[in-house]
Design a protein around this motif. Sequence first.
Motif, PDB file in Angstrom:
ATOM      1  N   MET A   9       0.832  -1.203   0.000  1.00 10.18           N
ATOM      2  CA  MET A   9       0.000   0.000   0.000  1.00 10.18           C
ATOM      3  C   MET A   9       0.870   1.257   0.000  1.00 10.18           C
ATOM      4  SD  MET A   9      -2.986  -1.099   2.758  1.00 10.18           S
ATOM      5  CE  MET A   9      -3.944   0.411   2.563  1.00 10.18           C
ATOM      6  N   VAL A 126      -6.228  -0.100   8.557  1.00  9.85           N
ATOM      7  CA  VAL A 126      -6.049  -1.527   8.302  1.00  9.85           C
ATOM      8  C   VAL A 126      -6.134  -2.281   9.625  1.00  9.85           C
ATOM      9  CG1 VAL A 126      -4.540  -3.314   7.364  1.00  9.85           C
ATOM     10  CG2 VAL A 126      -4.583  -1.033   6.313  1.00  9.85           C
ATOM     11  N   ILE A 169     -10.800  -8.393   2.968  1.00  8.85           N
ATOM     12  CA  ILE A 169     -10.192  -9.060   1.827  1.00  8.85           C
ATOM     13  C   ILE A 169      -9.194 -10.116   2.297  1.00  8.85           C
ATOM     14  CG2 ILE A 169     -10.468  -7.158   0.199  1.00  8.85           C
ATOM     15  CD1 ILE A 169      -7.586  -6.393   0.754  1.00  8.85           C
ATOM     16  N   ILE A 195     -10.247  -3.239   5.895  1.00 14.20           N
ATOM     17  CA  ILE A 195      -9.761  -1.885   5.613  1.00 14.20           C
ATOM     18  C   ILE A 195     -10.952  -0.930   5.671  1.00 14.20           C
ATOM     19  CG2 ILE A 195      -8.562  -0.378   3.980  1.00 14.20           C
ATOM     20  CD1 ILE A 195      -7.226  -2.803   2.806  1.00 14.20           C
ATOM     21  N   VAL A 209      -8.142  -0.332  -2.877  1.00 17.52           N
ATOM     22  CA  VAL A 209      -7.924  -1.765  -2.649  1.00 17.52           C
ATOM     23  C   VAL A 209      -7.671  -2.483  -3.974  1.00 17.52           C
ATOM     24  CG1 VAL A 209      -9.031  -3.904  -1.902  1.00 17.52           C
ATOM     25  CG2 VAL A 209      -9.232  -1.849  -0.501  1.00 17.52           C
ATOM     26  N   GLU A 210      -8.463  -2.156  -4.986  1.00 20.74           N
ATOM     27  CA  GLU A 210      -8.294  -2.786  -6.303  1.00 20.74           C
ATOM     28  C   GLU A 210      -6.910  -2.483  -6.877  1.00 20.74           C
ATOM     29  OE1 GLU A 210     -11.009  -3.311 -10.270  1.00 20.74           O
ATOM     30  OE2 GLU A 210     -10.715  -1.267  -9.539  1.00 20.74           O
ATOM     31  N   SER A 220      -8.024 -10.416  -7.337  1.00 17.96           N
ATOM     32  CA  SER A 220      -9.122  -9.553  -6.909  1.00 17.96           C
ATOM     33  C   SER A 220     -10.467 -10.266  -7.050  1.00 17.96           C
ATOM     34  CB  SER A 220      -9.141  -8.263  -7.740  1.00 17.96           C
ATOM     35  OG  SER A 220      -9.237  -8.554  -9.113  1.00 17.96           O
TER      36      SER A 220
END
Length: 250
Positions: A9, A126, A169, A195, A209-210, A220
């Motif tokens: 990230m 997170v 996720i 998240i 996120v994607e 994904s």
Amino acid sequence: MIDEFVADMVTLLPATVNRLSIREAWKESHPPGTSDDLDEYLVDTVAQMYHYTYYHAFDGFREGYAIKHDGKPLYVLPFVEQRWEKGAAISKAEHEDGTKKMEIYRDWLLETMLIGQADGIEPLVVLPVANAAPNYRDEHTESPLWKSALDQIFLPPILQNVGAPDIMIPIGDVLVPYISKVTKRTEYLPVVIDIMGTPKRDLQLLQAVEKVLDSSGRRSTAAVSQRDQEFFHSAEVVRSEVSTAIGKSE
């Protein structure tokens, strides 16, 4: 593994990391008139809010059942009975006090973690979801008799009340495998994170996120793991060979 995802990230969004202890942050900046000990402040709020509401949500059902069955009390599962007993012991005044405390805590969380940031910064929080461990459906698991609203599982629902989006996720497997008593083979438990984003920024959260998933080579979309693919492929080969053998015998 969570640290690896956070590192991605940082690189891909990009982002900076601020590690936050909610207990310590509360101690330093708790609202006026509240205890500086957050555990003490939240000690009974789950019972005062959740258990009270859970019990009284079934008032009409219990009364109707008793009338229909000559006063006979209904049978419920032990964990439901435990929560009802806790809820029945909470007064309306205690429920209102717990609700007020939770609202103060919620507003403080919102300001501290999500909206009290510099202009142009899109904060993301997170959270680990749980410690991954085998949990078999045919084994009885004791329901906890007490929970603190400080537990990370309560953060998303608390902040969802003010429109803060969140998404869970899977980001990989636990590094240490285990032998399943069901499949009798080595299995790997998933690592899942939650998240959270700023209120009313659902789309921006999903886009972030994607981007991390795609750019880091993570999936994904849900799929069978590579290990299971190999297992199912082997099973399919065996099935095919058996069918062929049966066909020849006929």
